[in-house]
Design an enzyme around this catalytic site. Structure first.
Site, PDB file in Angstrom:
ATOM      1  N   ILE A  35      36.373  37.813  31.555  1.00 25.77           N
ATOM      2  CA  ILE A  35      35.604  36.685  31.021  1.00 25.77           C
ATOM      3  C   ILE A  35      34.894  35.896  32.119  1.00 25.77           C
ATOM      4  O   ILE A  35      34.155  34.950  31.827  1.00 25.77           O
ATOM      5  CB  ILE A  35      36.514  35.729  30.211  1.00 25.77           C
ATOM      6  CG1 ILE A  35      37.710  35.269  31.051  1.00 25.77           C
ATOM      7  CG2 ILE A  35      36.970  36.396  28.932  1.00 25.77           C
ATOM      8  CD1 ILE A  35      38.620  34.285  30.338  1.00 25.77           C
ATOM      9  N   GLY A  36      35.093  36.284  33.366  1.00 31.42           N
ATOM     10  CA  GLY A  36      34.415  35.587  34.456  1.00 31.42           C
ATOM     11  C   GLY A  36      34.679  36.263  35.780  1.00 31.42           C
ATOM     12  O   GLY A  36      35.624  37.041  35.927  1.00 31.42           O
TER      13      GLY A  36
ATOM     14  N   GLY B 258      34.014  35.505  40.243  1.00 29.54           N
ATOM     15  CA  GLY B 258      33.532  34.614  41.289  1.00 29.54           C
ATOM     16  C   GLY B 258      33.996  35.074  42.644  1.00 29.54           C
ATOM     17  O   GLY B 258      34.521  36.188  42.799  1.00 29.54           O
ATOM     18  N   SER B 259      33.803  34.199  43.651  1.00 33.07           N
ATOM     19  CA  SER B 259      34.191  34.557  45.009  1.00 33.07           C
ATOM     20  C   SER B 259      35.703  34.719  45.131  1.00 33.07           C
ATOM     21  O   SER B 259      36.191  35.417  46.011  1.00 33.07           O
ATOM     22  CB  SER B 259      33.709  33.479  45.977  1.00 33.07           C
ATOM     23  OG  SER B 259      34.221  32.209  45.602  1.00 33.07           O
ATOM     24  N   PHE B 260      36.473  34.076  44.246  1.00 32.21           N
ATOM     25  CA  PHE B 260      37.934  34.149  44.275  1.00 32.21           C
ATOM     26  C   PHE B 260      38.433  35.499  43.789  1.00 32.21           C
ATOM     27  O   PHE B 260      39.487  35.980  44.193  1.00 32.21           O
ATOM     28  CB  PHE B 260      38.529  33.045  43.392  1.00 32.21           C
ATOM     29  CG  PHE B 260      38.134  33.157  41.947  1.00 32.21           C
ATOM     30  CD1 PHE B 260      38.868  33.931  41.059  1.00 32.21           C
ATOM     31  CD2 PHE B 260      37.009  32.503  41.474  1.00 32.21           C
ATOM     32  CE1 PHE B 260      38.495  34.035  39.728  1.00 32.21           C
ATOM     33  CE2 PHE B 260      36.641  32.592  40.144  1.00 32.21           C
ATOM     34  CZ  PHE B 260      37.374  33.360  39.268  1.00 32.21           C
TER      35      PHE B 260
ATOM     36  N   ARG C 299      38.562  37.655  39.803  1.00 32.71           N
ATOM     37  CA  ARG C 299      38.152  37.784  38.407  1.00 32.71           C
ATOM     38  C   ARG C 299      38.960  36.856  37.506  1.00 32.71           C
ATOM     39  O   ARG C 299      40.070  36.463  37.834  1.00 32.71           O
ATOM     40  CB  ARG C 299      38.367  39.225  37.932  1.00 32.71           C
ATOM     41  CG  ARG C 299      37.591  40.282  38.683  1.00 32.71           C
ATOM     42  CD  ARG C 299      37.796  41.641  38.034  1.00 32.71           C
ATOM     43  NE  ARG C 299      39.199  42.057  38.028  1.00 32.71           N
ATOM     44  CZ  ARG C 299      39.678  43.087  37.329  1.00 32.71           C
ATOM     45  NH1 ARG C 299      38.849  43.801  36.565  1.00 32.71           N
ATOM     46  NH2 ARG C 299      40.955  43.409  37.392  1.00 32.71           N
ATOM     47  N   ALA C 300      38.372  36.526  36.354  1.00 33.08           N
ATOM     48  CA  ALA C 300      39.080  35.814  35.287  1.00 33.08           C
ATOM     49  C   ALA C 300      39.179  36.765  34.106  1.00 33.08           C
ATOM     50  O   ALA C 300      38.168  37.329  33.657  1.00 33.08           O
ATOM     51  CB  ALA C 300      38.344  34.541  34.897  1.00 33.08           C
TER      52      ALA C 300
ATOM     53  N   ASP D  67      35.400  20.177  42.953  1.00 37.52           N
ATOM     54  CA  ASP D  67      34.412  21.130  42.435  1.00 37.52           C
ATOM     55  C   ASP D  67      34.228  20.922  40.933  1.00 37.52           C
ATOM     56  O   ASP D  67      34.230  21.874  40.155  1.00 37.52           O
ATOM     57  CB  ASP D  67      34.835  22.564  42.742  1.00 37.52           C
ATOM     58  CG  ASP D  67      33.664  23.552  42.609  1.00 37.52           C
ATOM     59  OD1 ASP D  67      32.497  23.100  42.675  1.00 37.52           O
ATOM     60  OD2 ASP D  67      33.906  24.757  42.447  1.00 37.52           O
TER      61      ASP D  67
END
EC number: 2.7.11.1
Length: 506
Positions: free
Chosen positions: A10-11, A13-15, A17-18, A127
């Site tokens: 569902i997402g 990013g740099s971190f 996955r979601a 953030d």
């Protein structure tokens, strides 16, 4: 991972996955954040901080934490799944149709409640943006993604490491100054502006102009059909001086937001978490000082009126002629009393002005010539607290020896030089960056249909550091204490990470 079945991503990013996952035994849906663990121990500890902080945040307007575990070089954080998506998706779905004001304020009030809770816990989110505000189908708003959050050592501290998404970053961070909870308030103001306009508050075609516009704090007005109170609220949150911005507690205890906490939110939500805020609202009311009156004068006047009424009651059985004469006498005596009081007040005022034994001193309303003469040729210097020369009638010079940390107040010029030839992909995952050859616009997710102007009101000269930026204001959350940090200068860190150590010297 054996207890969860992955349904879909569902997402990203740099971190990492979601993921949307389903618990095997309960069939309940959760959101799972998969974070790649760094090789170094210190960086691994930093990655674990999000799970630790999120576990402490138990509030209906914060995404609920379930559990965390590590497996195969990854950290997994399992949390509540918000089935309404994030606020950025909701804004983009509007396709130009503005939200009604009551809906905006309802969402905003819930955001403030969540932010107020983390600030009470001495946590800065750092953030806050539309993508990190999540919605549920039953109308709740929840603050999430604590990957950049920071726990301060005390409730009156400043942080100093740069974190955030450029479109939501306040001026003090661009100017490389320490910051506190008021940086989150600026970011919250950006979200409120997006809800009202469906656009970013600051839009530009380059890093340079984006930074300059943020540092100036100039925004386009909201659509005129929104109330004056809402427009005033937005302006307050975009104050360049952090100490002039309201805290989350102040936002919840004044104006239209305070009324919403009590009236617009469902009773069950107020029962869950509203008591503390409602108590703060009660304490904040009627704090304005009132003009004092002389109680003895009031008692004398009431006594005179009472005696007059009694006399009239006793003579009520008299003739009509007697009543008329009584009224005439009362009017005449009242006029004489007023004249005597006016003359008496004048004489008392004159006696007070000349009396040497006054309780209040009468200050001379003239220019302080002595101070002006002493300071006429003095140089303007920053000073500490130790005086070397304390001769009367002269300018005191101060030594530069101090035990207090002196923050480097760099102008944005240093940052602009670093970013002069920077790849705009450094604007993080939130933004869609046009590739070279496609006009090079720096675009946010809400600026796809807009062509931002490069014009900046006032140019470079208008971006001036405010020496009182970090001075305490009326809000008790503002302080002048700094947070200790191994790397306080994020600009130097940016140079190191980007490999531009020599860029500024060219």
């Amino acid at each position: 991972m054996d207890d969860y079945m992955v349904l879909r991503m569902i997402g990203e990013g740099s971190f990492g996955r979601a993921l949307l996952v389903q618990h095997e035994s309960s069939n309940q849906m959760f959101a799972m954040k998969e974070i790649r663990l760094p090789k170094s121990f210190s960086n691994t500890q930093n990655s674990r901080k999000e799970a630790v902080l999120l576990a402490k945040m138990k509030h209906p307007n914060i995404v609920a934490f379930k559990e965390s575990f590590e497996a195969e070089g990854h950290l997994y954080i399992v949390m509540e799944y918000c089935d309404g998506g994030d606020l950025m998706q909701k804004i983009k779905q509007q396709k130009g149709k503005l939200f009604p004001e009551d809906m905006i304020l309802n969402w905003f009030t819930q955001m403030c409640l969540g932010v107020n809770h983390i600030h009470k816990k001495r946590v800065l989110h750092r953030d806050i943006k539309s993508k990190n505000i999540f919605l549920t189908q039953n109308g709740k708003v929840k603050l999430g993604d604590f990957g950049s959050a920071r726990l301060l050592s005390n409730p009156m501290a400043f942080a100093c490491t740069y974190v955030g998404t450029p479109y939501y970053v306040p001026p003090e961070i661009w100017e490389n100054l320490p910051y506190n909870n008021k940086s989150d308030i600026w970011s919250l103001g950006c979200i409120l502006y997006e809800l009202c306009t469906l656009k970013h508050p600051f839009q530009a075609n380059s890093w340079k102009n984006l930074i300059l516009k943020v540092c100036q704090g100039c925004i386009s007005p909201l659509p005129s059909h929104y109330s004056y109170e809402l427009q005033f609220l937005v302006k307050q949150m975009f104050k360049r001086n952090p100490s002039h911005r309201p805290s989350a507690t102040t936002l919840l205890s004044r104006g239209i937001v305070a009324r919403l906490v009590q009236k617009c939110l469902p009773p069950e939500i107020i029962m869950e978490y509203g008591e503390e805020v409602l108590e703060e609202i009660k304490n904040s009311k009627h704090n304005t000082p009132r003009k004092k009156t002389n109680p003895s004068r009031i008692r004398i006047a009431l006594g005179n009126e009472a005696s007059t009424v009694q006399e009239e009651e006793q003579d009520r059985k008299g003739s009509h002629t007697d009543l008329e004469s009584i009224n005439e006498n009362l009017v005449e005596s009242a006029l004489r009393r007023v004249n005597r009081e006016e003359k008496g007040n004048k004489s008392v005022h004159l006696r007070k002005a000349s009396s040497p034994n006054l309780h209040r001193r009468q200050w001379e309303k003239n220019v302080p010539n002595t101070a002006l003469t002493a300071l006429e040729n003095a140089s303007i210097l920053t000073s500490s607290l130790t005086a070397e020369d304390d001769r009367g009638g002269s300018v005191i010079k101060y030594s530069k020896n101090t035990t207090r940390k002196q923050w480097l107040k760099e102008t944005p010029d240093t940052l602009l030089n670093i970013l002069k030839n920077a790849d705009l992909s450094l604007a993080f995952q939130t933004y869609t960056i046009y590739r070279p050859g496609s006009e090079g616009f720096l675009k946010g997710p809400l600026s796809e249909e807009t062509e931002a102007s490069d014009s900046v009101d006032g140019g470079h000269d208008s971006v001036i550091l405010d020496p009182e930026r970090l001075e305490p204001g009326l809000d008790e959350e503002d302080t002048d204490f700094e947070e200790e940090d191994d790397n306080p200068d994020w600009v130097s860190e940016l140079k190191k990470r980007a490999g531009w150590q020599g860029l500024c010297d060219r």
